[in-house]
Scaffold this active site. Sequence first.
Site, short mmCIF file in Angstrom:
data_model
loop_
_atom_site.label_atom_id
_atom_site.label_comp_id
_atom_site.label_asym_id
_atom_site.label_seq_id
_atom_site.Cartn_x
_atom_site.Cartn_y
_atom_site.Cartn_z
N LYS A 115 -3.12 -9.04 -33.88
CA LYS A 115 -2.17 -9.16 -35.01
C LYS A 115 -2.47 -10.37 -35.89
CE LYS A 115 0.83 -12.52 -33.47
NZ LYS A 115 1.30 -13.74 -34.17
N GLY A 166 4.89 -13.00 -30.46
CA GLY A 166 5.71 -12.10 -29.66
C GLY A 166 6.97 -12.75 -29.13
#
Length: 319
Positions: A219, A11
Site C-alpha cells: 500500500k 493498518g
Amino acid sequence: MSKLAVVALGGNALLRGNQVGTIDEQEQNTTDTLENLVYLIKEGYNLVISHGNGPQVGNILMRNDAGEQLYGIPQMPLDICVADSQGVIGYMIERMLRNVLRKHGIDREVCCLVTPVIVDHDDPAFTNPTKRVGRIYDKAQADALAAEKGWIFKEEVKDTGSGWRRVVPSPKPKGILNIKVIDQLVRQGIIVIASGGGGVPVYIDEEKNVRPAEAVIDKDLASALMAAEIKADEFYILTDVPFVYLNYKKPNEQKLEFLNYADTMKYLEQGMFGEGNMAPKIKACLDFIKRGGKMSVITEATKLEDMSYGTKITMEYED
C-alpha cells in the site's frame, strides 16, 4: 495554490493489535486517527487519503474459507477481496471524516473511490510469492488446500504458535487506473480516499482488456506512485513510531530527523531498516522523491501537527 498531500494511514490506524476488531473499535480508531489530519486541512491542504487493509482483508479471506466450508459458498479471488476491503474501509473513513469535519466546522466534501492499480503480469513477484495473507493452518490443512486450490504456503512462527500461512505475489504498482479522476477531484478541494490496501490488483492483457491479478500490492508503494502521478507536494506515511531509527530498539538506537535521498539509499542498502516493516515505507518515500515529490514524512499520527517529530526525506538537505 493549495498544497497537495497524500497521507497513507497504516493498518494500526484502524485496528490495534490487541483488539478483537469490532466495528465500534475500528470506528473509534479511525476517528482518533482522522482528528490528526484536521491540522493539514485547516492549513489549506488538498488531501488524498490512502489506507492499509492487512487485518481486514485477512478477515475477509477467513470468511471466504468459513463460508465455503459451512455453506458451500464459492470463495472469491484476491482482487474481489481487496475491492471488498476498499469499499468497507473507505466508507468507514468517509463517514468518520464527515463527522470530524462537522465537529470542527470545516466545509469540505469527501469522496471514496474503489481504485484498480495496474501491475505487470510478468513481474517476477508472480513466481516468488512473499505476501502472507489469511489465517494460519496446520500442515495437513495447508497441504490439502495446496493440492485442491494450488495455493502456496510458508511456515509461520509466532509467539502464539506456529503453522502454515498462504503467501501471494506482491508485484510493483505500475499505474493507477482512475488517476485522472483522483487528480480532478482533489484539485477541486474534495478530500479523496483512494488506493486503499495498495489498490485492486489488475493487469492489461494483449487486447487491452483489464484483467484481475491474484496478488496484494504494497500500500505504501501504491500510495507513493499515486502521489507522484498527481504531482503531490508532500507524501506522509503514518505509522506506529514518531521517527525512523537506525539500530531500532538496540542500545545504540539513533533517531533520524532529516535525510536526503543519497543517505537514505545508503542506509537502505546497508540493511538498516527492517525488511518486513520500515524498509517498504522507506522505498515508497524514495520513489516519491525520485519522481519529483518535494518531501516525504514518516511519523506517528498523533505527532503530525508537531513539526519537531517525524523523519523528513528530501532530495537534498535543506540549508
